[in-house]
Design an enzyme around this catalytic site. Structure first.
Site, PDB file in Angstrom:
ATOM      1  N   GLN A 173       0.298   4.567  -1.192  1.00 19.64           N
ATOM      2  CA  GLN A 173      -0.211   5.913  -0.907  1.00 19.64           C
ATOM      3  C   GLN A 173      -0.256   6.125   0.603  1.00 19.64           C
ATOM      4  O   GLN A 173      -0.618   5.184   1.306  1.00 19.64           O
ATOM      5  CB  GLN A 173      -1.638   6.075  -1.476  1.00 19.64           C
ATOM      6  CG  GLN A 173      -2.042   7.540  -1.555  1.00 19.64           C
ATOM      7  CD  GLN A 173      -3.449   7.751  -2.133  1.00 19.64           C
ATOM      8  OE1 GLN A 173      -4.194   6.804  -2.324  1.00 19.64           O
ATOM      9  NE2 GLN A 173      -3.804   8.973  -2.390  1.00 19.64           N
ATOM     10  N   HIS A 188     -15.838   4.179  -7.441  1.00 19.66           N
ATOM     11  CA  HIS A 188     -14.888   5.179  -6.945  1.00 19.66           C
ATOM     12  C   HIS A 188     -13.465   4.894  -7.442  1.00 19.66           C
ATOM     13  O   HIS A 188     -12.816   5.757  -8.032  1.00 19.66           O
ATOM     14  CB  HIS A 188     -14.935   5.204  -5.412  1.00 19.66           C
ATOM     15  CG  HIS A 188     -13.968   6.158  -4.783  1.00 19.66           C
ATOM     16  ND1 HIS A 188     -14.332   7.423  -4.371  1.00 19.66           N
ATOM     17  CD2 HIS A 188     -12.652   6.055  -4.518  1.00 19.66           C
ATOM     18  CE1 HIS A 188     -13.279   8.045  -3.887  1.00 19.66           C
ATOM     19  NE2 HIS A 188     -12.231   7.235  -3.952  1.00 19.66           N
ATOM     20  N   GLU A 189     -13.008   3.683  -7.212  1.00 17.84           N
ATOM     21  CA  GLU A 189     -11.627   3.359  -7.606  1.00 17.84           C
ATOM     22  C   GLU A 189     -11.462   3.416  -9.124  1.00 17.84           C
ATOM     23  O   GLU A 189     -10.435   3.856  -9.635  1.00 17.84           O
ATOM     24  CB  GLU A 189     -11.199   1.998  -7.057  1.00 17.84           C
ATOM     25  CG  GLU A 189     -11.326   1.834  -5.533  1.00 17.84           C
ATOM     26  CD  GLU A 189     -10.727   2.969  -4.726  1.00 17.84           C
ATOM     27  OE1 GLU A 189      -9.795   3.642  -5.207  1.00 17.84           O
ATOM     28  OE2 GLU A 189     -11.206   3.216  -3.594  1.00 17.84           O
ATOM     29  N   MET A 207      -7.946   0.821  -3.239  1.00 13.39           N
ATOM     30  CA  MET A 207      -6.791   1.614  -3.650  1.00 13.39           C
ATOM     31  C   MET A 207      -6.680   1.507  -5.170  1.00 13.39           C
ATOM     32  O   MET A 207      -6.607   0.405  -5.729  1.00 13.39           O
ATOM     33  CB  MET A 207      -5.525   1.102  -2.955  1.00 13.39           C
ATOM     34  CG  MET A 207      -4.262   1.849  -3.368  1.00 13.39           C
ATOM     35  SD  MET A 207      -4.311   3.591  -2.880  1.00 13.39           S
ATOM     36  CE  MET A 207      -3.421   4.318  -4.244  1.00 13.39           C
ATOM     37  N   GLU A 208      -6.637   2.690  -5.798  1.00  9.46           N
ATOM     38  CA  GLU A 208      -6.760   2.784  -7.254  1.00  9.46           C
ATOM     39  C   GLU A 208      -5.472   2.476  -8.003  1.00  9.46           C
ATOM     40  O   GLU A 208      -5.106   3.189  -8.937  1.00  9.46           O
ATOM     41  CB  GLU A 208      -7.239   4.197  -7.609  1.00  9.46           C
ATOM     42  CG  GLU A 208      -6.254   5.343  -7.290  1.00  9.46           C
ATOM     43  CD  GLU A 208      -6.362   5.928  -5.894  1.00  9.46           C
ATOM     44  OE1 GLU A 208      -6.802   5.215  -4.966  1.00  9.46           O
ATOM     45  OE2 GLU A 208      -5.999   7.102  -5.722  1.00  9.46           O
ATOM     46  N   HIS A 230     -10.977   6.929 -10.338  1.00  7.31           N
ATOM     47  CA  HIS A 230      -9.599   7.419 -10.161  1.00  7.31           C
ATOM     48  C   HIS A 230      -8.747   7.201 -11.423  1.00  7.31           C
ATOM     49  O   HIS A 230      -7.703   7.834 -11.564  1.00  7.31           O
ATOM     50  CB  HIS A 230      -8.921   6.712  -8.995  1.00  7.31           C
ATOM     51  CG  HIS A 230      -9.117   7.363  -7.661  1.00  7.31           C
ATOM     52  ND1 HIS A 230      -8.807   8.680  -7.412  1.00  7.31           N
ATOM     53  CD2 HIS A 230      -9.571   6.858  -6.477  1.00  7.31           C
ATOM     54  CE1 HIS A 230      -9.058   8.957  -6.136  1.00  7.31           C
ATOM     55  NE2 HIS A 230      -9.533   7.877  -5.541  1.00  7.31           N
ATOM     56  N   TYR A 276     -12.799  14.507   0.398  1.00  4.44           N
ATOM     57  CA  TYR A 276     -13.750  13.683  -0.354  1.00  4.44           C
ATOM     58  C   TYR A 276     -15.078  14.411  -0.574  1.00  4.44           C
ATOM     59  O   TYR A 276     -15.510  14.601  -1.707  1.00  4.44           O
ATOM     60  CB  TYR A 276     -14.035  12.374   0.402  1.00  4.44           C
ATOM     61  CG  TYR A 276     -12.893  11.393   0.373  1.00  4.44           C
ATOM     62  CD1 TYR A 276     -11.771  11.567   1.175  1.00  4.44           C
ATOM     63  CD2 TYR A 276     -12.927  10.278  -0.453  1.00  4.44           C
ATOM     64  CE1 TYR A 276     -10.725  10.659   1.159  1.00  4.44           C
ATOM     65  CE2 TYR A 276     -11.883   9.359  -0.482  1.00  4.44           C
ATOM     66  CZ  TYR A 276     -10.788   9.553   0.323  1.00  4.44           C
ATOM     67  OH  TYR A 276      -9.752   8.653   0.289  1.00  4.44           O
ATOM     68  N   LYS A 312     -10.826   2.436   8.418  1.00  6.16           N
ATOM     69  CA  LYS A 312     -12.040   3.239   8.542  1.00  6.16           C
ATOM     70  C   LYS A 312     -13.024   2.628   9.549  1.00  6.16           C
ATOM     71  O   LYS A 312     -13.781   3.341  10.191  1.00  6.16           O
ATOM     72  CB  LYS A 312     -12.697   3.338   7.166  1.00  6.16           C
ATOM     73  CG  LYS A 312     -13.901   4.232   7.110  1.00  6.16           C
ATOM     74  CD  LYS A 312     -14.639   4.123   5.789  1.00  6.16           C
ATOM     75  CE  LYS A 312     -15.861   3.254   5.945  1.00  6.16           C
ATOM     76  NZ  LYS A 312     -16.795   3.325   4.813  1.00  6.16           N
ATOM     77  N   GLU A 320      -9.436  13.191  -4.638  1.00  5.54           N
ATOM     78  CA  GLU A 320     -10.581  12.513  -4.014  1.00  5.54           C
ATOM     79  C   GLU A 320     -11.920  13.208  -4.252  1.00  5.54           C
ATOM     80  O   GLU A 320     -12.928  12.547  -4.480  1.00  5.54           O
ATOM     81  CB  GLU A 320     -10.329  12.307  -2.515  1.00  5.54           C
ATOM     82  CG  GLU A 320      -9.132  11.409  -2.205  1.00  5.54           C
ATOM     83  CD  GLU A 320      -9.230   9.992  -2.794  1.00  5.54           C
ATOM     84  OE1 GLU A 320     -10.345   9.561  -3.146  1.00  5.54           O
ATOM     85  OE2 GLU A 320      -8.172   9.337  -2.910  1.00  5.54           O
ATOM     86  N   ASP A 334      -1.072  11.741   5.656  1.00  6.46           N
ATOM     87  CA  ASP A 334      -2.209  10.972   6.140  1.00  6.46           C
ATOM     88  C   ASP A 334      -3.217  11.849   6.880  1.00  6.46           C
ATOM     89  O   ASP A 334      -4.406  11.552   6.917  1.00  6.46           O
ATOM     90  CB  ASP A 334      -1.657   9.920   7.104  1.00  6.46           C
ATOM     91  CG  ASP A 334      -2.324   8.585   6.902  1.00  6.46           C
ATOM     92  OD1 ASP A 334      -2.565   8.245   5.745  1.00  6.46           O
ATOM     93  OD2 ASP A 334      -2.597   7.909   7.906  1.00  6.46           O
ATOM     94  N   GLY A 357     -10.502   0.652   2.053  1.00  4.19           N
ATOM     95  CA  GLY A 357     -11.614   0.058   1.328  1.00  4.19           C
ATOM     96  C   GLY A 357     -11.127  -0.335  -0.053  1.00  4.19           C
ATOM     97  O   GLY A 357     -11.288  -1.461  -0.503  1.00  4.19           O
ATOM     98  N   GLN A 400       0.889  -1.167   0.000  1.00  2.10           N
ATOM     99  CA  GLN A 400       0.000   0.000   0.000  1.00  2.10           C
ATOM    100  C   GLN A 400       0.922   1.211   0.000  1.00  2.10           C
ATOM    101  O   GLN A 400       1.504   1.559   1.022  1.00  2.10           O
ATOM    102  CB  GLN A 400      -0.913  -0.017   1.233  1.00  2.10           C
ATOM    103  CG  GLN A 400      -1.662   1.285   1.492  1.00  2.10           C
ATOM    104  CD  GLN A 400      -2.507   1.762   0.308  1.00  2.10           C
ATOM    105  OE1 GLN A 400      -3.184   0.966  -0.333  1.00  2.10           O
ATOM    106  NE2 GLN A 400      -2.444   3.048  -0.006  1.00  2.10           N
TER     107      GLN A 400
HETATM  108  N1  BES Z   1      -6.866   6.571  -2.722  1.00  2.00           N
HETATM  109  C1  BES Z   1      -7.778   6.249  -1.700  1.00  2.00           C
HETATM  110  C2  BES Z   1      -7.157   5.538  -0.538  1.00  2.00           C
HETATM  111  C3  BES Z   1      -6.044   6.297   0.163  1.00  2.00           C
HETATM  112  C4  BES Z   1      -6.062   7.671   0.287  1.00  2.00           C
HETATM  113  C5  BES Z   1      -5.003   5.586   0.702  1.00  2.00           C
HETATM  114  C6  BES Z   1      -5.014   8.330   0.924  1.00  2.00           C
HETATM  115  C7  BES Z   1      -3.962   6.236   1.346  1.00  2.00           C
HETATM  116  C8  BES Z   1      -3.967   7.623   1.451  1.00  2.00           C
HETATM  117  C9  BES Z   1      -8.947   5.416  -2.246  1.00  2.00           C
HETATM  118  O1  BES Z   1      -9.350   5.780  -3.519  1.00  2.00           O
HETATM  119  C10 BES Z   1     -10.136   5.665  -1.355  1.00  2.00           C
HETATM  120  O2  BES Z   1     -10.574   6.777  -1.298  1.00  2.00           O
HETATM  121  N2  BES Z   1     -10.623   4.634  -0.674  1.00  2.00           N
HETATM  122  C11 BES Z   1     -11.758   4.714   0.211  1.00  2.00           C
HETATM  123  C12 BES Z   1     -13.013   4.219  -0.444  1.00  2.00           C
HETATM  124  C13 BES Z   1     -13.802   5.226  -1.169  1.00  2.00           C
HETATM  125  C14 BES Z   1     -15.069   4.591  -1.713  1.00  2.00           C
HETATM  126  C15 BES Z   1     -14.148   6.455  -0.401  1.00  2.00           C
HETATM  127  C16 BES Z   1     -11.497   3.803   1.383  1.00  2.00           C
HETATM  128  O3  BES Z   1     -10.487   3.118   1.385  1.00  2.00           O
HETATM  129  O4  BES Z   1     -12.317   3.747   2.294  1.00  2.00           O
HETATM  130 ZN    ZN Z   2     -10.291   7.653  -3.576  1.00  2.00          ZN
END
Ligand code: BES
Ligand code: ZN
Length: 630
Positions: free
Chosen positions: A167, A321-322, A296-297, A325, A411, A587, A344, A403, A294, A165
């Site tokens: 990002q 969502h992914e 990762m794109e 991206h 978002y 989350k 986002e 982070d 949830g 992972q």
């Molecule tokens: N790119 C993000 C995940 C992310 C963001 C990882 C910042 C590390 C740092 C991914 O696209 C994302 O937003 N995932 C969400 C789900 C989405 C439907 C809102 C998640 O993981 O909950």
């Molecule tokens: Zn995202």
């Protein structure tokens, strides 16, 4: 001169320059970071000297060792350097660097800077004149923050598993790189893993195992370092359409394919909205439950949590969502993590449009209403914590872990900003604008200010009064939710508001009232319960009649468990324990641990559960939980 003397002299010079590098290093590169930032060339979270050199292509040759939990091998960078450039500074974190040399084998002097807990260490390489390719031989640490090494019992099968992972700034813990989203590069890779396993990357992927355990990858479209990805496990593939498919452990494959049956339709809808999908294939890899996000794109291969396999497709907006991206983020990329909302916010807006196209307006409105509720909670929480500035879209994350920018502000406030523009200029104009935006800026980084300029030039300047009504600056550089946000209305959820009026006065909830409820109705209902008025009797009634504690939808479970903890409803605690141990998605974990930590007794219990759960959590998750329980 005698050849031995020359060799001796060369060695002396080499050792001396190494000495110089070691002595002047850490301060110098802190200064380097600052100078870059002032000149607007660098990235606030990278040590790289981006104004002098860009590492434009990587060739990885890595061996995956499950015994030592390490990757080791080489990364070869092809450089584009200015004439005056005499060093290359890369980001690393917990890497052991064995050697650095030119592609002809000539060694290069290098040194590692002082360790920073979040940013890692600068790797400074002295560049010989005309050197174009630099090879770094290295090994990762078993604690590499990006990587999670799973034992067989942490998977759905009988084999070990590895996934990355990257990002936001964790790529540096498995590849020495210019770890800044504004830098893009192409890559190829050779990955050697145990022969019974399949390796996959954010690249062109194999569809099945071979018996050598050696896999070759190519990524010909330029990506940023946070999109570098690797997974190794007992994985199988099944197609879901023309250019889409699913990878999963055999035990999870059919369930995943069923859940994602609309995936090809999503791709087609997305293309109809904002132009061609530029990456060829789009696959989803379903990971073991310890995956900390949830989704990762990762380009060409979204990584996803199995907690979206609800059995009724009710959580597939995450796939939309992914997928989105692939345009917002992977094509047009936030220049720094301060511009994270560009990734986002655009993606949530795009996701919403895909969902509307496939499942209808009423469904989309439910999702948007839920998102609005989350945004309100987040802003309230940030204001309470004295972090009003973190409710701006444009963030100042300098000297902070990026982070910290991962909140619903990026978002949801981002999405509602775009929705506000849409509501003033009309959907048609806005869609044309977005399509042009993705096309013209493809494979480029985008800063918040770049976007505002582009918006003015290509949309708002042509419409009188638009700028004044939309107030982009207020949205981007101001706090909270601006007053010109369009009203969100969902008829389905309005009905629940009515039910909540009586329920929150001690009322009942009948089977008839919920007979056509879906996941989103439940989430809205649970989030609307006023905890101070909720009686024990009502808790028991909900649980007995609707089997909430024993449910299987992770989103509903999480919301129900939040209530259970607040009300100390002990009947649910064994299930909460099981959930906290079985699921690693941050989350879900942080709100539960946070609520447990509010009382002494709860905190003690949470600590006990955490000890058992931690070996199954990815670093991203356990570090957040450790902060909560400290
Ligand atoms: N790119 C993000 C995940 C992310 C963001 C990882 C910042 C590390 C740092 C991914 O696209 C994302 O937003 N995932 C969400 C789900 C989405 C439907 C809102 C998640 O993981 O909950
Ligand atoms: Zn995202």
């Amino acid at each position: 001169m005698n050849p031995n003397t020359i060799v001796g002299l060369k060695r002396t010079i080499w050792v001396f320059s190494l000495f110089l590098l070691f002595t002047c290093n850490s301060k110098e590169y802190k200064n380097n970071m600052d100078t870059n930032k002032r000149a607007g060339l660098g990235d606030p979270h990278s040590f790289a000297n981006l104004d002098e050199v860009i590492a434009g292509h990587a060739s990885l040759d890595l061996k995956v060792d499950f015994n030592t939990k390490t990757l080791s091998g080489t990364c070869t960078w092809t450089l584009n350097r200015r004439a005056t450039c005499d060093s290359l500074v890369l980001d690393t974190r917990d890497l052991t660097i064995h050697n650095v040399y030119q592609d002809d084998g000539t060694p290069c002097a290098f040194s590692l800077g002082a360790k920073h807990e979040t940013f890692g260490q600068a790797l400074t390489i002295k560049l010989p004149k005309n050197a174009k390719k630099i090879v770094i031989s290295y090994t990762t640490s078993p604690e590499a923050a990006a990587l999670q090494w799973l034992d067989p019992q942490q998977t759905a099968g009988e084999d070990p598993f590895l996934f990355s992972q990257s990002q936001a700034i964790l790529a540096r813990s498995w590849v020495p790189c210019q770890d800044a989203p504004g830098v893009k590069f192409t890559y190829d890779a050779k990955i050697t893993c145990p022969p019974n396993l399949l390796a996959l990357m954010s690249a062109e992927n194999p569809k099945e195992k071979n018996n050598s355990g050696v896999y070759n990858f190519k990524m010909e479209q330029a990506i940023s370092s946070y999109l570098l990805a690797l997974a190794v496990g007992n994985l199988e593939f099944k197609s879901t359409g023309r250019n889409s498919g699913v990878y999963a452990e055999p035990a999870m494959l059919q369930k995943s394919v069923n859940e994602f049956e609309d995936m090809q339709h999503m791709i087609d809808s997305a293309e109809a909205l904002y132009g061609p999908y530029k990456w060829g294939q789009y696959d989803v890899l379903v990971l073991p439950p310890s995956f900390p996000f949830g989704g990762m794109e990762n380009p060409r291969l979204t990584f996803a949590t199995p907690t979206i396999l609800a059995g009724d497709k009710s959580l597939v907006s995450l796939i939309a969502h992914e997928l989105a991206h692939s345009w917002s983020g992977n094509l047009v990329t936030n220049k720094t993590w301060n511009d994270f909302w560009l990734n986002e916010g655009f993606t949530v807006y795009f996701e919403q449009r895909i969902m509307e196209k496939i499942y209808g307006t009423e469904y989309e409105r439910m999702l948007t209403t839920l998102g609005f509720g989350e945004l309100q909670n987040t802003i309230q929480r940030l204001n309470k914590a004295g972090k009003r500035k973190d409710t701006h879209l444009y963030l100042n994350l300098e000297n902070r872990d990026p982070d910290e920018g991962l909140t619903d502000v990026a978002y949801e406030k981002g999405r509602f900003f775009l929705q506000t523009i849409e509501s003033f200029v009309g959907r048609n104009k806005f869609d044309n604008f977005l399509k042009q935006y993705f096309t013209e800026n493809a494979f480029k980084p985008m800063s918040t200010q770049d976007f505002l300029d582009y918006l003015d030039k290509h949309l708002l300047d042509t419409l009188s009064g638009a700028e004044d009504s939309i107030k982009p600056h207020m949205w981007v550089y101001g706090p909270g939710i601006p007053g010109n946000i369009p009203k969100v209305k969902s008829h389905a959820l309005d009905k629940i508001d009515n039910l909540l009026l009586t329920f929150n006065k001690g009322g009942n909830l009948t089977k008839k009232e919920i007979q056509d409820w879906t996941t989103h109705h439940w989430l809205y209902f649970l989030r609307g319960i006023e905890l101070e008025n909720l009686s024990n009797k009502q808790m028991k009634m909900l649980d007995t009649n609707f089997q909430l504690t024993n449910g299987s939808n992770a989103e509903i479970l999480c919301d129900w468990f939040k209530i259970a903890i607040e009300k100390e409803y002990k009947t649910a605690y064994p299930a909460i324990r099981k959930f906290l141990i079985g699921v690693g998605r941050r989350k879900f974990l942080t709100p539960l641990y946070e609520r447990l930590a509010q009382t002494e007794e709860g905190k003690a219990w949470a600590k006990e559960v955490f000890i058992e759960a931690k070996p199954g959590y990815h670093a991203v998750s356990y570090q957040s939980i450790e902060e909560i329980l400290e």
